[in-house]
Design a protein around this motif. Structure first.
Motif, short mmCIF file in Angstrom:
data_model
loop_
_atom_site.label_atom_id
_atom_site.label_comp_id
_atom_site.label_asym_id
_atom_site.label_seq_id
_atom_site.Cartn_x
_atom_site.Cartn_y
_atom_site.Cartn_z
N ALA A 99 -31.59 45.37 41.29
CA ALA A 99 -31.95 46.61 40.61
C ALA A 99 -32.70 47.56 41.54
O ALA A 99 -32.41 48.76 41.59
N VAL A 100 -33.67 47.02 42.30
CA VAL A 100 -34.43 47.87 43.22
C VAL A 100 -33.53 48.43 44.31
O VAL A 100 -33.57 49.62 44.63
N ASP A 101 -32.70 47.57 44.89
CA ASP A 101 -31.80 48.02 45.96
C ASP A 101 -30.84 49.09 45.47
O ASP A 101 -30.54 50.05 46.20
N PHE A 102 -30.35 48.94 44.24
CA PHE A 102 -29.38 49.90 43.73
C PHE A 102 -30.03 51.25 43.43
O PHE A 102 -29.56 52.30 43.89
N TRP A 103 -31.11 51.26 42.68
CA TRP A 103 -31.72 52.55 42.30
C TRP A 103 -32.40 53.23 43.48
O TRP A 103 -32.58 54.46 43.47
#
Length: 601
Positions: free
Chosen positions: A514-518
């Motif tokens: 989630a962190v890498d994507f957003w």
């Protein structure tokens, strides 16, 4: 057939070897270009070169991975080639897996142990003890190892967390029942510990990547197109000579005005004279810079090379425009993929927004898929894309500097970077390169990065156990994707080892995914903000900064390296000034004169 497959795979590995050799060259040039010559350290330089080479070798392995799995399948027939038996395919994947895990483990070791040790080793150097002969190699080694032990404990903690903490399970939706996702969840404890450690480092790197690479990707092409207003070396020489003559005339007037005074020169005139003397030193130094830029005292070959550079320097503008177009294309493609993943991911945040298949035309992915049909065109393009991100990261770090919040700790400049700053910047680049690996594979070219040019035949086989035949049915040849349930796709489509590793991180540790994507949207936002700002910002030639660096160069005997600071004009090519009036106008009317302080009248 087997020999043909061996030849193809061998050529791919040879191309990778060439790329690693070029990566070593880039690492050497980068290290010695940015390092401060006066404070060079053998261990610092060696560690920086090895680290950058290993990190570039890691990301350059991605196109090799794609080319190898793509070579096992006929893209026109949608079937495995005759030589690509399950045993051969498993052997290729095992080799890739060993190389990947070795490189990732080495990268983590560099970031968490070797680079910190080199940092503390350099910090423990005491010049006074060295001169007095009381320095102890064993004591220095012990002190550096003592501080590095903290990072060793950190490595152990990371692996223990990854080894014992339970990862995600397959109870987040029906999509995780697909074979592709089941393979991601099936792993041993050692793999899980490694994926956790790399996932954490990659997530930290993504935060740096969003700031530094996002800003650098916007500033790199703009710096080519919209460089600071340049002043020619002949013009600078003429302007400086005029200012120097005026300065010395003012000094003579002061000395003559106070000649014969019994009580000496008044304090006011003394302060004015000191100011003029300081300005004179600056002007003399600047005059020497202009002489170096013109090539005075150099051979005719050097002067000819300087003029050739001046002639072809306008190509810098064309290169900047091309880089800008590429950067915008990459930005648009990543935005399209990001929106597609956010809207159409098969399992959203539970698996790091894995996209079953691309739903919108994505230009960069399409370019790579088409160019992959003529290897090594796609490999060259991928290497250039990775090098663009790498160069942008260096540009971002050099522009922003090493900061803690808003406080700048170290400044990164060519020939001005301290060894401590070089090592910290290397760690930052190490983390950023891990994030670049994710960005390129998951957003810039997702379909190409996962399956390459692999296709499968959707026609029913004539006999059980045989491969489907699509020789006369090209419409039934379809690209591979993650969410296919067709048995033919399962037998033909082989995902790349890199995509499996990255998706394994995001699926087993959804918070990383989630962190890498957003964070990719933060990267896109930083790029857009810096790009728009740079369009309206007028660059200025800071002669004061040039003077400061020239003074440092003078102390180090490096004035010869400063000739590159002056831009190309027709006067650089001819070596002459058009006239005294033009020189004075260029020096004062446009604001590019000496910018000196003191009594100029």
């Amino acid at each position: 057939m087997a020999s043909a497959g061996l030849l193809q795979t061998s050529l791919i590995w040879v191309a990778y070897s060439v790329a690693v050799a070029l990566a070593l060259l880039v690492a050497i040039v980068t290290t010695f270009t940015w390092q401060m010559p006066r404070e060079r350290s053998a261990i610092v330089s060696t560690v920086a070169i090895v680290s950058l080479t290993a990190l570039l070798a890691t990301v350059f392995l991605l196109p090799v991975d794609i080319a190898l799995v793509s070579s096992t399948t006929s893209a026109t027939l949608g079937a495995k080639k005759d030589w690509a038996t399950p045993e051969r395919v498993d052997g290729i994947l095992l080799t890739l897996k060993i190389v990947y895990y070795s490189l990732y483990s080495f990268d983590a070791l560099l970031c968490l142990v070797i680079i910190p040790f080199a940092y503390f080793w350099y910090e423990e150097y005491d010049e006074v003890e060295e001169e007095e002969g009381t320095a102890s190699l064993g004591g220095r080694l012990w002190r550096a190892s003592k501080y590095t032990f903290v990072f060793v404990v950190l490595v152990v903690i990371l692996f223990l967390i990854g080894f014992f903490v339970p990862a995600a399970t397959n109870d987040h939706g029906k999509h995780l029942d697909l074979d592709y996702f089941k393979r991601l969840l099936s792993e041993n404890k050692g793999e899980k510990a490694l994926t956790f450690s790399v996932g954490l480092l990659m997530t930290l790197g993504t935060l740096l990547y969003a700031l530094y690479t996002g800003a650098g990707l916007a500033l790199l092409p703009v710096s080519f197109i919209k460089s600071a207003p340049s002043i020619s070396a002949p013009q600078l020489s003429a302007t400086t000579a005029s200012d120097l003559e005026h300065n010395r005339e003012l000094q003579r007037q002061l000395e003559m005005r106070n000649a014969g005074r019994p009580d000496g020169m008044p304090q006011k005139d003394r302060r004015e004279l000191d100011t003029l003397l300081r300005e004179e030193r600056t002007l003399v130094r600047r005059e020497r810079l202009a002489a170096e830029a013109r090539g005075d005292g150099r051979s005719k070959v050097y002067k000819a090379w300087t003029k050739i550079q001046a002639v072809f320097r306008p190509l810098k503008l064309l290169g900047g425009i091309l880089l800008l177009l590429i950067a915008i294309l990459v930005w648009v493609s990543m935005l399209i993929t990001g929106i597609d993943k956010a809207a159409n991911s098969v399992c959203k945040h539970h698996c790091g927004y894995i996209l079953g298949h691309i739903n919108v035309f994505q230009p960069v992915n399409w370019i790579f898929v088409q160019s992959a049909k003529a290897f090594p065109v796609d490999y060259i393009l991928m290497a250039l894309l990775i090098f663009l991100f790498f160069s942008s990261s260096i540009t971002g770090i050099a522009t922003v500097g090493i900061r803690f919040l808003w406080v700048r700790i170290f400044q990164i400049k060519k020939g001005r970077t301290a060894p401590q700053a070089l090592l910290i910047a290397t760690v930052m680049l190490a983390l950023i390169i891990l994030a670049i690996n994710y960005a390129v594979a998951m957003l810039a070219a997702p379909q190409y990065a996962i399956y390459g040019t692999q296709t499968f035949c959707a026609n029913s086989p004539r006999h059980p156990g045989e491969q489907p035949d699509c020789r006369d049915l090209p419409d039934l040849v379809r690209p591979c994707s993650e969410n296919l349930t067709d048995p033919a796709a399962k037998d033909v489509c082989t995902p790349t080892v890199m995509s499996v590793f990255l998706n394994r991180i995001t699926l087993n540790w959804p918070v990383f995914g989630a962190v890498d994507f957003w964070a990719q949207f933060a990267f896109l936002g930083v790029f857009l903000t810096v790009f728009v700002t740079s369009l309206f910002r007028t660059p200025r030639l800071n002669l004061g900064e040039i003077d400061e660096e020239a003074e440092a160069d003078e102390e180090e005997g490096l004035l010869a390296s400063t000739g590159r600071r002056f831009g190309a004009t027709w006067q650089d090519i001819t070596g002459r000034v058009r006239g005294g009036g033009d020189g004075a106008q260029g020096g004062h009317g446009n604001g590019y004169g000496t910018n000196g302080s003191g009594s100029r009248g």
